[in-house]
Design an enzyme around this catalytic site. Structure first.
Site, PDB file in Angstrom:
ATOM      1  N   ASN A   1       0.663  -6.812   2.193  1.00  0.00           N
ATOM      2  CA  ASN A   1       1.165  -5.577   2.896  1.00  0.00           C
ATOM      3  C   ASN A   1       1.463  -5.822   4.311  1.00  0.00           C
ATOM      4  OD1 ASN A   1      -1.367  -5.795   2.376  1.00  0.00           O
ATOM      5  ND2 ASN A   1      -1.926  -3.920   3.581  1.00  0.00           N
TER       6      ASN A   1
ATOM      7  N   GLN B   1       3.568  -3.625  -3.031  1.00  0.00           N
ATOM      8  CA  GLN B   1       4.629  -3.725  -2.119  1.00  0.00           C
ATOM      9  C   GLN B   1       5.662  -4.367  -2.958  1.00  0.00           C
ATOM     10  OE1 GLN B   1       4.638  -2.903   0.612  1.00  0.00           O
ATOM     11  NE2 GLN B   1       2.579  -2.208   1.067  1.00  0.00           N
TER      12      GLN B   1
ATOM     13  N   ALA C   1       3.367   5.023  -6.192  1.00  0.00           N
ATOM     14  CA  ALA C   1       4.638   5.580  -5.888  1.00  0.00           C
ATOM     15  C   ALA C   1       5.118   5.704  -4.434  1.00  0.00           C
ATOM     16  CB  ALA C   1       4.814   6.930  -6.661  1.00  0.00           C
TER      17      ALA C   1
ATOM     18  N   GLY D   1      -2.425   4.025  -5.470  1.00  0.00           N
ATOM     19  CA  GLY D   1      -2.677   2.405  -5.532  1.00  0.00           C
ATOM     20  C   GLY D   1      -4.103   1.914  -5.114  1.00  0.00           C
ATOM     21  N   THR D   2      -4.930   2.734  -4.441  1.00  0.00           N
ATOM     22  CA  THR D   2      -6.229   2.350  -4.063  1.00  0.00           C
ATOM     23  C   THR D   2      -7.102   2.803  -5.246  1.00  0.00           C
ATOM     24  OG1 THR D   2      -6.118   2.770  -1.591  1.00  0.00           O
ATOM     25  CG2 THR D   2      -8.172   3.200  -2.548  1.00  0.00           C
TER      26      THR D   2
ATOM     27  N   THR E   1      -6.835  16.971 -15.163  1.00  0.00           N
ATOM     28  CA  THR E   1      -5.423  17.375 -15.482  1.00  0.00           C
ATOM     29  C   THR E   1      -4.169  16.574 -15.017  1.00  0.00           C
ATOM     30  OG1 THR E   1      -6.332  19.699 -15.575  1.00  0.00           O
ATOM     31  CG2 THR E   1      -3.898  19.367 -15.447  1.00  0.00           C
TER      32      THR E   1
ATOM     33  N   CYS F   1      -4.125   1.391   7.322  1.00  0.00           N
ATOM     34  CA  CYS F   1      -5.279   1.611   7.165  1.00  0.00           C
ATOM     35  C   CYS F   1      -6.299   0.976   8.387  1.00  0.00           C
ATOM     36  CB  CYS F   1      -5.846   1.096   5.958  1.00  0.00           C
ATOM     37  SG  CYS F   1      -4.717   1.598   4.572  1.00  0.00           S
TER      38      CYS F   1
END
Lengths: 417, 417
Positions: A176, A212, A233, A98-99, A270, A358
């Site tokens: 969040n 979220q 995810a 997400g970041t 990859t 965080c």
């Protein structure tokens, strides 16, 4: 013992996956109420990832059989994600979380233009706010829109902030920390009207951090009217280290990472096939189950809020109760440190947080709680409980049993000091 | 069938993990000779990752039990990686793969200074070369050092390229296409002498992409004398989407990704615990087994090279045979497309490539082969075979049986057209 496990394995298909999780997590006798921080991996998602570790481990850029197999896994996942978002497969960029997705949207859109004005809100995730701060250092002008006392973006202020030079707006779908759901459809209409009134073809672009949202809200990008949308995810029972950025067709971004040119040049490296396959499955499951799960958790949430406010004096709910994620309860207790409550609850076997994970290391009240303009005595005492698939009413009853004493005790200590 | 699997599971500890892989991969009856592109996940690594999917899924930034557990998993992994590199734990930054690690090293070091001169070679991975191209657009001056006909960096030219304004040198440890091993220790000595002669305190910094090295070469950062070193799990039987950057204490980098400030602010985003734990395990195993494995694969490699040159006329080895990874065979066939050989071998059940996987979509000879200054007739006909843990001599014998006919046939077609 091994025989028992084998016997269970034989009936694998009949065993509901939730049962496996409960067995594994519940064995620890802990009550996990921090699902907005991260979630366990859904066993159904784990099963989808399984073949890509050893049997189908190929590099998707290779032209031989194993490579084609890997490539197909990515295409299938891309189609799955696109179909959930009502988007085209070529609009989905897989990315390592997400970041990074927030960063690609914000840096990518802004740096492609090079200069201009950008708008966000005061309650965004740090992945958005710190990217904005960096862009300001690079010469961009930024506005941070307020939220009202319920934690909803001030649309009047937002409208007033729009300028012909505005290249990007980033407003999160659901917060969040306090779970408030922002009126993204309304915001995108305001932007469209502004574009039309100023005869601006494509700008400002609208990005939303929807990390979220998937377990509870509609993700139709057409209805939302967004240009860029971030998903992750690890908040929806999928693997960590994977997410996506929806990039509306026609929008050009500057990559953050350069190399082999994977993901249409937007994310070299990859491809992480097991994670991509798992993410797509997790997203599909989240959307499939979101209506039932929302209904179930709303009841638990409202019961929790009602009881907590009734049982513990001088307690307030942070954020709107109506426009709120079904799984979020964020309350502030007068004259007590949220941090201390979290640690005492931990000792009682309950996992929750003061805000976003965080922020956990910091003792300052979070920027989100500060944006609600609570008095200092309340701001420090915020605690977030976020429920999930394994949460039952009895878990909440346990918290309601132990929490009042903890708060009382801590207020006693605080009064003495 | 299930009973048989269960019976096997019971004896799990006695079953060598390689056997499981062989069972799973060999069942496909394919011969995988593209280990430099990506590797399957070692079952021992998979086992280390296992608890972090469901039982220990916490967010490492959380202060409660599950969070502390996750944090400990990261610290343990960091210690493991640091000990392999003979580095300090705080010098290891976990990151989502080799490309991102190369990018963080190059962009991070260069942008922290803002301007200057940077040096690399003509045979680097695209993750390095394309980052250099971007920096040139941002105003940096770049030099690309040649390699000799054996694919080894021209040290005289490198020495001459160093300037007082040089802020960064990036030279790979072992090449991904032709497997040549570069004299990193010698290069770091040249840089140290240059620093001393010019009374430069810290610059130029030396970065090395060591992605292909861990299974075969020494990774002691002190002996190598590097300031920044890139590793990637997915080339050493670890999971995809994870790697690290070694950052020598005292070196300041500008982050690529901003947010919650994880990894000392150098890589924000919720930490990918299963992948981090798996990467550390994979790296430790690679180093533990590298001597035996190097010896075993060197024999296979030299046999393969000898036989291929003997059996197929007008064939040359690309890159030095001595200073070469034990698992790499890269040959060029006169007057034939490498791409066609790869596809014909694929049909015969053999997986190999024309160069790096990232180039597979392009029909141009790779920049690495071009840097060897082969004539055009040879440059297009390069094929890379990279062996690995599951490779046996009999696999090579099979390739040696089918390859001569394929080349003959393709040369026939080419002669007709």
């Amino acid at each position: 013992m091994q025989d028992k496990i084998c016997a269970k394995k034989r009936k694998k298909i009949c065993v509901p996956p939730l049962f496996i999780v409960k067995l594994k997590i519940m064995n620890t006798r802990r009550i996990y109420l921090d699902h907005s921080s991260t979630t366990y991996l859904d066993p159904r998602v784990k099963a989808v990832m399984e073949p890509y570790w050893i049997e189908k481990f190929g590099n998707a850029s290779s032209i031989y059989e194993e490579g084609r197999e890997a490539k197909k896994a990515i295409s299938d996942a891309r189609l799955k994600v696109a179909s959930v978002l009502n988007a085209r497969p070529d609009e989905i960029v897989f990315i390592a979380g997400g970041t990074e997705s927030d960063n690609l949207a914000i840096f990518g859109a802004a740096r492609k233009i090079g200069k201009g004005h950008i708008i966000t809100t005061k309650i965004e995730h740090h992945a958005v706010l710190h990217a904005f701060e960096k862009l300001v250092k690079e010469g961009f002008e930024a506005d941070y829109v307020d939220v009202d006392k319920d934690g909803i973006v001030d649309l009047k202020q937002f409208k007033a902030a729009l300028k012909p030079e505005t290249v990007l707006v980033s407003i999160m779908y659901a917060n969040n920390e306090i779970g408030t759901v922002q009126p993204i459809t309304e915001i995108s209409k305001i932007i469209r009207n502004f574009r039309n009134s100023k005869h601006l073809a494509a700008f400002p672009l609208l990005h939303t951090d929807a990390v979220q949202a998937p377990s509870y809200l509609d993700l139709n990008v057409d209805k939302l009217g967004v240009d860029l949308l971030t998903l992750n995810a690890s908040k929806i029972y999928g693997p960590k280290g994977i997410g996506c950025l929806y990039v509306k067709r026609g929008i050009k971004l500057e990559p953050l990472i350069y190399g082999g040119g994977q993901e249409s040049g937007l994310r070299s490296g990859t491809e992480n096939i097991p994670a991509i396959a798992g993410f797509a499955e997790a997203l599909e499951l989240a959307q499939k189950e979101r209506e039932n799960e929302s209904e179930r958790l709303k009841k638990i949430r409202d019961y929790f809020i009602e009881q907590i406010l009734k049982k513990i004096p001088d307690t307030v709910l942070n954020g709107s109760q109506e426009n709120r994620l079904p799984n979020n309860v964020n309350v502030s207790f007068l004259n007590v440190e949220g941090e201390s409550i979290v640690l005492y609850l931990d000792a009682k076997g309950v996992s929750c947080s003061t805000g976003s994970a965080c922020n956990s290391a910091s003792l300052e009240p979070s920027h989100v709680i500060r944006a609600l303009k609570r008095s200092h005595e309340y701001a420090n005492g915020s605690v977030r409980f976020t429920t999930g698939k394994i949460t039952k009413k009895s878990d909440i009853d346990y918290v309601l049993k132990v929490l009042p004493d903890i708060v009382k005790k801590l207020r006693g200590i605080s009064a003495l000091s």
